[in-house]
Write an enzyme that holds these catalytic residues in place. Structure first.
Site, short mmCIF file in Angstrom:
data_model
loop_
_atom_site.label_atom_id
_atom_site.label_comp_id
_atom_site.label_asym_id
_atom_site.label_seq_id
_atom_site.Cartn_x
_atom_site.Cartn_y
_atom_site.Cartn_z
NE ARG A 148 -4.28 -1.40 0.14
CZ ARG A 148 -4.39 -2.49 -0.62
NH1 ARG A 148 -3.42 -2.83 -1.45
NH2 ARG A 148 -5.49 -3.22 -0.58
CD GLU A 191 -2.88 3.40 -5.18
OE1 GLU A 191 -3.88 2.72 -5.43
OE2 GLU A 191 -1.84 2.93 -4.72
CG HIS A 206 -3.04 -0.58 -6.57
ND1 HIS A 206 -3.41 0.06 -5.41
CD2 HIS A 206 -2.96 -1.88 -6.25
CE1 HIS A 206 -3.56 -0.82 -4.44
NE2 HIS A 206 -3.29 -2.03 -4.93
C1 GLV Z 1 -4.82 -5.15 -3.92
O1 GLV Z 1 -4.05 -4.27 -3.67
C2 GLV Z 1 -5.47 -5.96 -2.94
O2 GLV Z 1 -5.43 -5.63 -1.73
O3 GLV Z 1 -6.06 -6.97 -3.33
#
Ligand code: GLV
Length: 333
Positions: free
Chosen positions: A238, A267, A286
């Site tokens: 994260r 983001e 991401h």
């Molecule tokens: C993606 O970042 C997730 O947490 O699945």
């Protein structure tokens, strides 16, 4: 009995959506961009369930508006966007999609690591922009060896372990930091060390912790100062786990060699994020779990969690089991 109502905050892969549409009275936010919070609040007023993504902030404000809400089924392994304490207090079940994405996410951590170490993105731009004018050159685009280097895994849960497992094929020395013992890591030949030792000794530091109060800006200015000048930071956990401003300074001043990031403090990250100006930074939007197979299975797991709950059974991926005391399971189909 009328079908329970579900609000789905985005178009999900078909395998999951099909099951949701079969079993529920489902409404789906049709746009590519996330629904504004006020839309989620408005829609939550009248539904029994929400199917959410990590970009949806699901907190007391949403719960207060949603007297009938019984379950939030999230399509992600991380659930830092959901206020779990508030949900549990109100008897709202929360589920996630663990395990299925472990290997896919570990693969991508490796894609980032190799890309930044061997300058894959820079090299691609170099060729396409016509800068490659002299054929093979002994000094051209030198990077760092990955094989035989030391990999430091910060957070050796499922994904950290899968990243470490891949490192054995590259004959790497593996260090890891975690708040609990991880015997499966030791079996791989990895050594548990304190955070400072890991930062001082690793050539590649790869972050795999969840975002919590304790991990916010875990990698800050002071920690970055411990890293080798030749070391790289990889983050696909994260964004807020890394202090981006401190990272930018460390990179700009040449205190570390590079970074590869799939996640950002904000983001989407603004295009004027100074990190994006640096050649030794590899970025992605991401997408670590974004393979066709995994995203389909994640959507299917969202549907399975919802269906199981409304059948009166414990959902397979319940993240707040204490909630069962607040709202005992009950058949609702
Ligand atoms: C993606 O970042 C997730 O947490 O699945």
């Amino acid at each position: 009995m009328p079908k329970p109502k579900v609000y789905v905050t985005r178009e999900l892969p078909e395998r999951g959506l099909k099951i949701i549409k079969e079993h529920f009275d489902a409404e789906i936010w049709p746009e590519y961009a996330p629904p504004p919070k006020k839309v989620i609040i408005e829609k939550a007023r009248n539904v029994d369930a929400l199917a959410t993504l990590l970009s949806d902030k699901i907190d007391a404000e949403v719960f207060d508006a949603a007297p009938k809400l019984k379950i939030v089924a999230q399509m992600a392994v991380g659930f830092d966007n959901i206020d779990i304490l508030e949900a549990t207090k109100r008897g709202i079940y929360v589920t996630n999609t663990p395990e299925v994405l472990t290997d896919t996410t570990a693969d991508f951590a490796w894609a980032l690591l190799l890309a930044v170490a061997r300058r894959v993105v820079e090299a691609d731009k170099y060729v396409r922009s016509g800068q490659w004018k002299v054929g093979w050159h002994p000094m051209m685009m030198q990077g760092r060896d990955v094989h035989g280097a030391t990999l430091g895994i910060v957070g050796a849960g499922r994904i950290g372990f899968a990243v470490a497992k891949r490192a054995t094929g590259f004959d790497m020395k593996i260090l890891f930091y975690d708040v609990i013992p991880r015997p499966e890591m030791e079996k791989l030949g990895a050594k548990q060390v304190d955070m400072n030792t890991l930062l001082k000794e690793s050539d590649f530091v790869s972050i795999h912790v969840p975002l919590m109060k304790e991990t916010y800006h875990l990698i800050n200015e002071e920690k970055l100062k411990l890293m080798k000048k030749t070391a790289y930071l990889i983050n696909n956990s994260r964004g807020p786990v890394v202090d981006e401003k401190a990272l930018y300074q460390a990179l700009k001043e040449g205190r570390i060699a590079g970074a590869a990031l799939d996640v950002f403090e904000q983001e989407p990250t603004p295009v004027d994020n100074p990190l994006l100006k640096l050649d030794n930074v590899v970025v992605a939007p991401h997408i670590s779990s974004a393979s066709y197979e995994t995203r389909s299975r994640m959507a299917e797991m969202v549907a399975e969690n919802l269906v199981t709950f409304f059948k009166g059974e414990k959902p397979p991926n319940l993240v707040n089991p204490e909630v069962m005391k607040v709202r005992p399971l009950q058949k609702q189909f």
